[in-house]
Design a protein around this motif. Sequence first.
Motif, PDB file in Angstrom:
ATOM      1  N   UNK A  45       0.847  -1.187   0.000  1.00 30.83           N
ATOM      2  CA  UNK A  45       0.000   0.000   0.000  1.00 30.83           C
ATOM      3  C   UNK A  45       0.891   1.248   0.000  1.00 30.83           C
ATOM      4  N   UNK A  46       0.331   2.406  -0.350  1.00 35.13           N
ATOM      5  CA  UNK A  46       1.138   3.633  -0.377  1.00 35.13           C
ATOM      6  C   UNK A  46       1.845   3.931   0.938  1.00 35.13           C
ATOM      7  N   UNK A  47       1.199   3.667   2.077  1.00 40.46           N
ATOM      8  CA  UNK A  47       1.841   3.944   3.356  1.00 40.46           C
ATOM      9  C   UNK A  47       3.057   3.049   3.560  1.00 40.46           C
ATOM     10  N   UNK A  48       2.981   1.796   3.131  1.00 41.46           N
ATOM     11  CA  UNK A  48       4.133   0.898   3.237  1.00 41.46           C
ATOM     12  C   UNK A  48       5.264   1.382   2.335  1.00 41.46           C
ATOM     13  N   UNK A  49       4.918   1.850   1.160  1.00 38.69           N
ATOM     14  CA  UNK A  49       5.942   2.393   0.252  1.00 38.69           C
ATOM     15  C   UNK A  49       6.629   3.600   0.874  1.00 38.69           C
ATOM     16  N   UNK A  50       5.856   4.445   1.582  1.00 40.93           N
ATOM     17  CA  UNK A  50       6.439   5.647   2.175  1.00 40.93           C
ATOM     18  C   UNK A  50       7.339   5.321   3.360  1.00 40.93           C
ATOM     19  N   UNK A  51       6.874   4.438   4.251  1.00 36.24           N
ATOM     20  CA  UNK A  51       7.599   4.243   5.508  1.00 36.24           C
ATOM     21  C   UNK A  51       8.509   3.018   5.498  1.00 36.24           C
ATOM     22  N   UNK A  52       8.336   2.133   4.522  1.00 34.49           N
ATOM     23  CA  UNK A  52       9.217   0.972   4.421  1.00 34.49           C
ATOM     24  C   UNK A  52       9.001  -0.075   5.484  1.00 34.49           C
ATOM     25  N   UNK A  53       7.816  -0.088   6.108  1.00 39.77           N
ATOM     26  CA  UNK A  53       7.516  -1.062   7.161  1.00 39.77           C
ATOM     27  C   UNK A  53       6.066  -1.514   7.033  1.00 39.77           C
ATOM     28  N   UNK A  54       5.822  -2.786   7.345  1.00 39.92           N
ATOM     29  CA  UNK A  54       4.467  -3.344   7.262  1.00 39.92           C
ATOM     30  C   UNK A  54       4.126  -4.061   8.558  1.00 39.92           C
ATOM     31  N   UNK A  55       2.890  -3.907   9.002  1.00 37.51           N
ATOM     32  CA  UNK A  55       2.444  -4.645  10.185  1.00 37.51           C
ATOM     33  C   UNK A  55       1.269  -5.568   9.886  1.00 37.51           C
ATOM     34  N   UNK A  56       0.762  -5.527   8.650  1.00 33.39           N
ATOM     35  CA  UNK A  56      -0.404  -6.334   8.286  1.00 33.39           C
ATOM     36  C   UNK A  56      -0.162  -6.990   6.928  1.00 33.39           C
TER      37      UNK A  56
END
Length: 272
Positions: A76-87
């Motif tokens: 998702x865009x937020x993962x692309x921005x922050x480089x971290x995933x929790x789901x």
Amino acid sequence: MIRAAVMGWPVSQSRSPLIHGYWLKQFDIKGDYGRVAIEPDRAGDFFARFADSGLIGGNVTIPYKEVAARAAYHRTPIVERVGAANTLWIEDSVLHADNTDGTGFAANLDERAPGWDRTPGEALVLGAGGAAAAVVDVLIDRGFSVRIVNRTLSRAEVLAARYPGRAHADVLSEANRYAATAGFVVNTTSLGMKGDGAIDLDMSVIPEDAVVTDIVYVPLVTPFLGMAAARGLRTVDGLGMLLHQAVPGFEHWFGRRPSVTAELRALIEADL
């Protein structure tokens, strides 16, 4: 049976199975949500081969949020921005990744400190890890100017560089310098967890109308929050972030969108 899990190292302390178990029972869904402890030397291979794990998806906790993000086919865009995933979840036979830490963080504050972002000014973020990245992202989105302080300066600088002119970095030892003008202060480090040190921050310099929060939720009132409350500052504990960030994942895996209720919060509080 649909199976999901929380994945990390260690993972025994996670309350996520209790949260999702509550919702599974509430919706009468024949599913399972457990814990998967992943040794550091096999983490990369585990997430690269997630489709073979027998899980439809799950939550990622420390220290694998960045590893999981890199392994995902769709981010998702937020993962692309922050480089971290929790789901994580499997869709069309490939691994998808999202980061709901930021939405959970904001939802908790919206619920327990209404108006916290009404006049966004300076925010002080302690820490620069995977959770901090999501917190910084949502603070920027809500209009704050963010100062990130971390024990390792380079990591804070990498995070701040994603938001030129809106976020700035310094070492953790300089936190008091920025606390004096911060209208919002958040601890995203593990300091303050049971048996894991304490944060050396002078609460007396923080403006009296500031909001202070901690993403740590064990103990519920961390020493950090206790000192802020003793000063008379408005505080928000980290449990609501855990509860709210869990909602989108459950919907992905089990097809129903749950709600965060007072009953659920009381259930988790009783287990802390």
